[in-house]
Design an enzyme around this catalytic site. Structure first.
Site, PDB file in Angstrom:
ATOM      1  N   SER A 141      26.374 -26.552  42.268  1.00 53.99           N
ATOM      2  CA  SER A 141      27.677 -26.234  41.677  1.00 53.99           C
ATOM      3  C   SER A 141      28.615 -25.788  42.784  1.00 53.99           C
ATOM      4  CB  SER A 141      27.536 -25.112  40.642  1.00 53.99           C
ATOM      5  OG  SER A 141      28.798 -24.601  40.259  1.00 53.99           O
ATOM      6  N   TYR A 155      24.170 -17.139  37.560  1.00 59.96           N
ATOM      7  CA  TYR A 155      24.313 -18.595  37.613  1.00 59.96           C
ATOM      8  C   TYR A 155      24.690 -19.053  39.023  1.00 59.96           C
ATOM      9  CZ  TYR A 155      26.122 -23.273  36.663  1.00 59.96           C
ATOM     10  OH  TYR A 155      26.352 -24.628  36.682  1.00 59.96           O
TER      11      TYR A 155
END
Length: 249
Positions: A141, A155
């Site tokens: 990401s 995350y």
């Protein structure tokens, strides 16, 4: 070189599901892996009807079951003969600020996004080393570039971890006929995105996955996608002061 046989984890929804659709359209054989068997079967039926010449295998898998990960990957290779590419995509985005009672959810995210990803990388690389060929792809990401607050804290940390893990694998097999790619998506509209808080520069899943697949097919070391604006934003993130980073949640 075309990678014909592709295994995708987290294929029942989101990026995994859309990547499966686009790869089927490109003429690839697919192994669809996720926990939700019915969703996988529906996707396989859809793809088989549109592309009857392709092999579409459904292999239910909980990526947090380490033994099952190794079993399913080996079974996929046995059925297809050769496993050309594995896309480590399965992930979740649960959790909250550290110290506010979200430990169980944060731990689930850490286990699924990093420890389970490690198991998938191990299983894939065992096969690729045996074949002396293959392409490992991990989905990280843009958030891997910095620490984030609130629900993104764990995350982002897991995505930084998988990016580092993947680079280590890439170094380990440097000059061998095994490719290793890390994909860093920006905001792509999937179930993991909070629908009540639309982030900037968000694109729909077909557009985002088209960029992802383009980078994967080039077998680059890493890519930030879609290229605009995320290939630029990644550098800007490195310079943002913490008071500005607090605006991300």
């Amino acid at each position: 070189m075309m990678r014909k046989n592709i295994l995708i984890t987290g294929a029942s929804s989101g990026l995994g599901q859309e990547m499966a659709r686009q790869y089927a359209a490109l003429g690839r054989n697919l192994v669809l892996c996720a926990r939700r068997k019915e969703a996988l079967q529906e996707l396989a039926k859809e793809l088989s009807e549109k592309f009857p010449e392709q092999q579409i295998l459904v292999m239910p898998l909980d990526v947090n079951d380490d033994a099952e990960v190794f079993h399913v990957f080996k079974e996929a290779k046995a059925q297809l003969g050769v496993l050309d590419r594995v896309i480590v995509n399965a992930g979740i985005g649960q959790g909250g600020s550290i110290g506010k009672g979200f430990f169980a959810a944060n731990k689930r995210t850490a286990m699924t996004n990093f420890v389970a990803a490690l198991a998938q990388c191990e299983a894939a690389m065992e096969i690729f080393r045996e074949q002396n060929d293959g392409h490992l792809v991990t989905i990280s990401s843009v958030s891997s570039e910095r620490g984030f607050r609130g629900a993104f804290t764990t995350y982002a940390a897991t995505k930084a971890g998988i990016a580092s893990l993947t680079e280590g694998i890439r170094i380990d097999v440097l000059h061998k006929p095994i490719a290793v790619t890390t994909i860093h998506p920006g905001y792509i509209a999937t179930d993991i995105i909070d629908k009540g808080n639309t982030p900037p520069f968000m694109v729909d899943a077909p557009t985002g996955c088209k960029s992802i697949i383009k980078a994967i097919e080039k077998e680059v070391d890493k890519a930030f996608v879609p290229t605009w604006p995320w290939a630029v934003v990644r550098y800007l993130l490195a310079w943002l002061p913490l008071r500005m980073m607090r605006k991300f949640s």
